[in-house]
Scaffold this motif. Structure first.
Motif, PDB file in Angstrom:
ATOM      1  N   ASP A  14       0.828  -1.199   0.000  1.00 39.37           N
ATOM      2  CA  ASP A  14       0.000   0.000   0.000  1.00 39.37           C
ATOM      3  C   ASP A  14       0.867   1.255   0.000  1.00 39.37           C
ATOM      4  OD1 ASP A  14      -2.659   1.327   0.332  1.00 39.37           O
ATOM      5  OD2 ASP A  14      -1.776   1.949   2.238  1.00 39.37           O
ATOM      6  N   ALA A  15       1.927   1.254   0.817  1.00 41.68           N
ATOM      7  CA  ALA A  15       2.817   2.414   0.862  1.00 41.68           C
ATOM      8  C   ALA A  15       3.518   2.624  -0.475  1.00 41.68           C
ATOM      9  CB  ALA A  15       3.841   2.242   1.980  1.00 41.68           C
ATOM     10  N   GLY A  16       3.964   1.528  -1.099  1.00 42.05           N
ATOM     11  CA  GLY A  16       4.639   1.649  -2.390  1.00 42.05           C
ATOM     12  C   GLY A  16       3.731   2.162  -3.481  1.00 42.05           C
ATOM     13  N   LEU A  17       2.490   1.689  -3.515  1.00 39.90           N
ATOM     14  CA  LEU A  17       1.551   2.146  -4.545  1.00 39.90           C
ATOM     15  C   LEU A  17       1.149   3.600  -4.310  1.00 39.90           C
ATOM     16  CD1 LEU A  17      -0.689  -1.038  -4.881  1.00 39.90           C
ATOM     17  CD2 LEU A  17       1.023  -0.196  -6.502  1.00 39.90           C
ATOM     18  N   ARG A  18       0.952   3.977  -3.058  1.00 42.27           N
ATOM     19  CA  ARG A  18       0.626   5.376  -2.767  1.00 42.27           C
ATOM     20  C   ARG A  18       1.772   6.296  -3.157  1.00 42.27           C
ATOM     21  NH1 ARG A  18      -3.658   6.555   0.582  1.00 42.27           N
ATOM     22  NH2 ARG A  18      -4.779   4.766   1.432  1.00 42.27           N
ATOM     23  N   ARG A  19       2.979   5.871  -2.875  1.00 38.40           N
ATOM     24  CA  ARG A  19       4.124   6.682  -3.273  1.00 38.40           C
ATOM     25  C   ARG A  19       4.226   6.769  -4.790  1.00 38.40           C
ATOM     26  NH1 ARG A  19      10.514   5.412  -2.075  1.00 38.40           N
ATOM     27  NH2 ARG A  19      11.313   7.418  -2.784  1.00 38.40           N
ATOM     28  N   LEU A  20       3.913   5.686  -5.464  1.00 41.57           N
ATOM     29  CA  LEU A  20       3.946   5.687  -6.925  1.00 41.57           C
ATOM     30  C   LEU A  20       2.915   6.654  -7.492  1.00 41.57           C
ATOM     31  CD1 LEU A  20       5.093   4.347  -9.489  1.00 41.57           C
ATOM     32  CD2 LEU A  20       3.317   2.619  -9.276  1.00 41.57           C
ATOM     33  N   LEU A  21       1.731   6.649  -6.924  1.00 44.14           N
ATOM     34  CA  LEU A  21       0.680   7.541  -7.405  1.00 44.14           C
ATOM     35  C   LEU A  21       1.007   9.003  -7.132  1.00 44.14           C
ATOM     36  CD1 LEU A  21      -2.513   5.567  -6.321  1.00 44.14           C
ATOM     37  CD2 LEU A  21      -1.774   6.031  -8.661  1.00 44.14           C
ATOM     38  N   SER A  22       1.708   9.257  -6.027  1.00 46.00           N
ATOM     39  CA  SER A  22       1.964  10.647  -5.634  1.00 46.00           C
ATOM     40  C   SER A  22       3.285  11.177  -6.167  1.00 46.00           C
ATOM     41  CB  SER A  22       1.964  10.764  -4.109  1.00 46.00           C
ATOM     42  OG  SER A  22       3.022  10.018  -3.559  1.00 46.00           O
ATOM     43  N   ALA A  23       4.102  10.348  -6.847  1.00 48.91           N
ATOM     44  CA  ALA A  23       5.414  10.793  -7.332  1.00 48.91           C
ATOM     45  C   ALA A  23       5.251  11.943  -8.317  1.00 48.91           C
ATOM     46  CB  ALA A  23       6.158   9.641  -8.005  1.00 48.91           C
ATOM     47  N   GLY A  24       5.847  13.049  -7.987  1.00 52.88           N
ATOM     48  CA  GLY A  24       5.806  14.200  -8.871  1.00 52.88           C
ATOM     49  C   GLY A  24       4.558  15.023  -8.760  1.00 52.88           C
ATOM     50  N   SER A  25       3.580  14.641  -7.937  1.00 53.09           N
ATOM     51  CA  SER A  25       2.352  15.416  -7.827  1.00 53.09           C
ATOM     52  C   SER A  25       2.604  16.664  -6.995  1.00 53.09           C
ATOM     53  CB  SER A  25       1.252  14.571  -7.182  1.00 53.09           C
ATOM     54  OG  SER A  25       1.641  14.165  -5.898  1.00 53.09           O
ATOM     55  N   PRO A  26       2.016  17.802  -7.368  1.00 47.30           N
ATOM     56  CA  PRO A  26       2.308  19.051  -6.655  1.00 47.30           C
ATOM     57  C   PRO A  26       1.715  19.106  -5.259  1.00 47.30           C
ATOM     58  CG  PRO A  26       0.610  19.400  -8.318  1.00 47.30           C
ATOM     59  CD  PRO A  26       1.115  18.007  -8.513  1.00 47.30           C
ATOM     60  N   ASP A  27       0.662  18.334  -4.990  1.00 45.42           N
ATOM     61  CA  ASP A  27       0.028  18.423  -3.675  1.00 45.42           C
ATOM     62  C   ASP A  27       0.770  17.626  -2.608  1.00 45.42           C
ATOM     63  OD1 ASP A  27      -0.533  15.880  -4.455  1.00 45.42           O
ATOM     64  OD2 ASP A  27      -2.701  16.164  -4.652  1.00 45.42           O
ATOM     65  N   GLY A  28       1.698  16.745  -3.050  1.00 41.33           N
ATOM     66  CA  GLY A  28       2.502  16.000  -2.087  1.00 41.33           C
ATOM     67  C   GLY A  28       1.736  14.950  -1.336  1.00 41.33           C
ATOM     68  N   LEU A  29       0.552  14.552  -1.836  1.00 45.40           N
ATOM     69  CA  LEU A  29      -0.213  13.525  -1.144  1.00 45.40           C
ATOM     70  C   LEU A  29       0.437  12.161  -1.356  1.00 45.40           C
ATOM     71  CD1 LEU A  29      -3.830  14.689  -2.019  1.00 45.40           C
ATOM     72  CD2 LEU A  29      -2.564  15.109   0.079  1.00 45.40           C
ATOM     73  N   GLY A  30       0.092  11.208  -0.541  1.00 44.68           N
ATOM     74  CA  GLY A  30       0.646   9.864  -0.663  1.00 44.68           C
ATOM     75  C   GLY A  30       1.575   9.553   0.490  1.00 44.68           C
ATOM     76  N   THR A  31       2.400   8.563   0.278  1.00 41.81           N
ATOM     77  CA  THR A  31       3.305   8.107   1.330  1.00 41.81           C
ATOM     78  C   THR A  31       4.682   8.713   1.125  1.00 41.81           C
ATOM     79  OG1 THR A  31       2.089   6.036   1.488  1.00 41.81           O
ATOM     80  CG2 THR A  31       4.299   6.084   2.425  1.00 41.81           C
ATOM     81  N   ALA A  32       5.210   9.342   2.152  1.00 36.18           N
ATOM     82  CA  ALA A  32       6.559   9.901   2.074  1.00 36.18           C
ATOM     83  C   ALA A  32       7.574   8.778   2.017  1.00 36.18           C
ATOM     84  CB  ALA A  32       6.818  10.797   3.282  1.00 36.18           C
ATOM     85  N   PRO A  33       8.781   9.054   1.494  1.00 39.39           N
ATOM     86  CA  PRO A  33       9.810   8.008   1.453  1.00 39.39           C
ATOM     87  C   PRO A  33      10.103   7.416   2.826  1.00 39.39           C
ATOM     88  CG  PRO A  33      10.454   9.893   0.093  1.00 39.39           C
ATOM     89  CD  PRO A  33       9.204  10.290   0.817  1.00 39.39           C
ATOM     90  N   GLU A  34      10.051   8.255   3.879  1.00 40.47           N
ATOM     91  CA  GLU A  34      10.319   7.728   5.217  1.00 40.47           C
ATOM     92  C   GLU A  34       9.257   6.710   5.621  1.00 40.47           C
ATOM     93  OE1 GLU A  34      10.043  10.890   4.430  1.00 40.47           O
ATOM     94  OE2 GLU A  34      12.118  11.615   4.530  1.00 40.47           O
TER      95      GLU A  34
END
Length: 727
Positions: free
Chosen positions: A549-569
């Motif tokens: 779930d964290a990996g997919l959320r980070r994938l969806l949010s990569a490069g998005s201006p709102d910064g939503l999703g899972t942070a790398p940490e």
């Protein structure tokens, strides 16, 4: 899959452990020197007792900063000598005997959970009590004198380690740092040879990375050396990056036949490069340089990819083969660049750095934790059950051998203390190591006692045995028993020379004590891994699902201006939790197979689940390698649909719900495949039109979408396999 361990496997090295040669020599002098000194001054029995005091104190040596280590050894010497002094008079009063012994064993079994000092002293006070009970002094004055000699031996060991133990150096830190590079190089060699990977490969790499991180982290903190830690941090980060990139390369599968040879050659050269970096850090021989440099091998691979692209332009090869080969070449280029940086850093370390004094930060001081102790002593606590189990079995064996008057019965009691472990599978393994080691070491000691009558030769032999025994002690417990048994027997031979039958009697007592430990561990509140295997597997699946779930959320949010999703940490924490849960599940599966009457069908099911979860975690980790600076999923249709249904398909509460989510997941993957095939068709047309070298939007879309779709397909397959398994 794991199987019951054979006799040779009982002596297999513990992963990541090396012979402690310096520690072996230090202990040989600190433990063995009193014996030849006693022989030289015509008091061999006194030398033997001093040697015994040093030997018992040696087991409380936990390392650490010199001041705290010396203080701990001095306190241990006093406690052990006091227990030894009480041993003989206490064994004349039976109730007092068992109360003292039971209390000491109970404290040792609770260990660190009770107090750090209890963990440091371990079973040595109980051992000293038994040794004192076996001492047959003619009067109280002689008994007090013997106890004083034991105290002197322990204090001598504390002083000797101050004088002989070298200051901590960076060599062990560099050795720990070299291990991830070596393992990654070996994994890359297996990829080059098209050999299948095993779940153990991933577990070993994770453990090696954790040991390296812990070694560097120990340099930080108050009183540590931040400068050296900062200098080694890039090598630690590079090792992690190389491991992830190699894992991503593994997920791409076999290279197309047209480039397979060039790809294998490049992977082989890079494997040698990583092994060379590990050798540089470990200060080991690097061997001859490879015939081809990484640049030459990658240039050959680039030419093979160009030829494959030309064949695709002529319609002789599908463009999907071109895309896969290009993806593998890009990963190998990344590995080469990271390896170059690591090689420069490793080669740039000065030769003197290995011998540079390290200044590890002192560990935090721990006090008495009442709340933790209450939790440990609760009725359902595994720690309290184990402590009671060891105490009862050891006390029962002590009562039996004392009542029957068995010679050297204390060895049976000691065997119980050394063999019994919290988990029954570990108790079985320890019993095998103890019995095998005593048979080998005791037989050799009996022959030496029968044939060697020169005290000087005996002292020299003892020095060699102590050196090898303490050097191999970290490698495997079985090695220690092989050398530790003759060590004690040879010390005893000084006070009772030529009595080789005592060695055989002690072997018999060891077998008796090991059998009692096995029986007691089986009857008294045993901890069966097979009963916890399903829960361990479920925990690993839940942790892997959270990481997915964290990996997919980070994938969806990569490069998005709102910064939503899972942070790398957050993704890193989820990955660490998944790897820890998987390691615990794999450990439980291995132990469950070594238990009596194992449920092999359940263990096989768990092994299948664990292997699939290892693959899933590796695939999710590889997702990070395909995300560029922009929105990584922009060229992948229905990616949000996939992300919304992947985790529910894995963790759904019932089979029907999982089946519905899996159907949606399969439909989303079908749309992705169709989209990717359309891109390949369009790119094939561009190649036919002579636009081979042009970086068209279609080519960029394939470069972005192709690796993602391949990984998402692999993830979908693994999720489907797990979703269909019975719960």
């Amino acid at each position: 899959m794991s199987r019951r361990r054979s006799w040779p496997q009982l002596f297999a090295p513990v992963p990541g452990m090396r012979p402690a040669v310096v520690a072996g020599l230090v202990n040989a002098v600190a433990v063995g020197l009193p014996l030849p000194a006693g022989i030289a001054f015509q008091h061999p029995v006194a030398g033997a007792w001093v040697c015994l005091g040093a030997y018992v104190t040696a087991f409380t040596n936990k390392g650490g900063p010199r001041r705290s280590r010396t203080l701990g050894l001095a306190v241990a010497a006093v406690v052990n000598a006091a227990a030894f002094a009480v041993g003989e008079p206490a064994f004349g009063v039976w109730p007092l005997t068992f109360v003292l012994f039971a209390v000491l064993v109970l404290i040792a079994s609770l260990g660190d959970r009770l107090h750090p000092w209890a963990g440091r002293l371990g079973t040595m006070p109980a051992t000293a009590l038994l040794a004192g009970a076996g001492n047959t002094a003619p009067d109280q004055g002689a008994a007090a004198g013997t106890a004083l000699l034991v105290l002197c031996g322990g204090l001598w060991y504390a002083v000797a380690t101050v004088l002989l133990t070298p200051a901590p150096r960076l060599g062990p830190v560099l050795l720990a740092l070299a291990e991830p590079y070596r393992l990654t190089g070996q994994r890359l060699a297996r990829i080059a040879a098209a050999r299948p990977a095993a779940p153990e490969d991933h577990a070993q790499a994770v453990q090696a990375q954790a040991r390296a991180a812990a070694a560097v982290k120990a340099l930080r903190g108050q009183g540590g050396d931040e400068h050296l830690a900062a200098r080694l941090d890039p090598l630690l980060t590079g090792a992690a990056a190389l491991a992830d990139q190699t894992g991503a390369l593994h997920t791409t599968g076999s290279p197309p036949p047209a480039v397979a040879s060039a790809c294998a050659r490049a992977a082989t050269v890079l494997s040698a490069r990583l092994l060379r970096i590990g050798a540089l850090l470990a200060h080991a021989p690097t061997g001859p340089a490879p015939a081809a440099s990484p640049r030459q091998a990658l240039d050959q691979l680039a030419r093979a990819c160009d030829l494959l692209r030309s064949r695709a332009a002529a319609g002789a090869e599908p463009y999907s083969a071109v895309a896969r080969a290009s993806r593998q070449r890009r990963l190998l280029v990344r590995i080469a660049h990271e390896a170059d940086r690591a090689h420069v850093r490793a080669a740039g370390l000065p030769e003197s750095l290995r011998t540079t004094r390290a200044h590890p930060a002192p560990p935090p001081r721990r006090g008495f934790d009442r709340a933790g102790l209450r939790a440990v002593l609760s009725a359902g606590s595994p720690t309290s059950r184990h402590a009671l189990r060891v105490t009862l079995v050891a006390s029962a064996v002590l009562a039996a051998v004392s009542a029957l008057g068995l010679p050297h019965g204390e060895w049976a009691t000691l065997a119980v203390l050394r063999v019994m472990r919290p988990r029954y599978a570990d108790t079985m393994e320890r019993a095998g190591q103890r019995v095998a080691g005593n048979l080998i070491g005791g037989t050799c000691a009996a022959l030496a006692i029968a044939w060697i009558h020169d005290p000087d030769v005996l002292a020299a032999l003892l020095f060699a045995v102590i050196t090898v025994g303490f050097a191999l002690r970290p490698v495997n417990y079985g090695f220690w028993v092989v050398f530790g048994t003759p060590l004690v027997l040879l010390i005893g031979d000084v006070s009772d020379p030529g009595d080789w039958r005592s060695a055989l009697e002690r072997i018999a007592m060891t077998v008796l004590g090991s059998a009692a430990a096995l029986l007691g561990g089986y009857l008294l509140w045993p901890t069966w891994e097979r009963g916890r295997l399903a829960a361990r597997s479920a925990d690993a699946a839940a942790a892997a699902a959270a990481y997915l779930d964290a990996g997919l959320r980070r994938l969806l949010s990569a490069g998005s201006p709102d910064g939503l999703g899972t942070a790398p940490e957050g993704a890193a924490r989820a990955r660490a939790a998944a790897e820890e849960a998987l390691a615990a599940a794999a450990d439980a599966e291995r132990r469950a197979r070594r238990e009596p009457l194992p449920d092999r069908a359940a263990a096989d099911r768990a092994a299948t689940v664990i292997a699939t979860l290892y693959g899933l975690v590796a695939d999710v980790t590889a997702l990070a390698s395909v995300t560029g600076p922009g929105p990584a999923g922009a060229h992948v249709p229905v990616l949000p649909v996939f992300a919304a249904h992947a985790v529910p398909a894995l963790t759904g509460p019932d089979a029907d719900r999982r089946a519905r989510d899996l159907a949606v997941l399969t439909g989303a993957l079908d749309e992705m495949r169709i989209h990717l095939e359309d891109l390949h068709t369009r790119r094939q047309a561009e190649l036919a039109a002579g636009r081979e070298a042009e970086d068209t939007p279609v080519r960029r879309a394939i470069r972005e979408a192709g690796p993602l779709v391949e990984l998402l397909e692999r993830i979908g397959v693994r999720v489907g396999q797990l979703a269909r398994l019975p719960r």
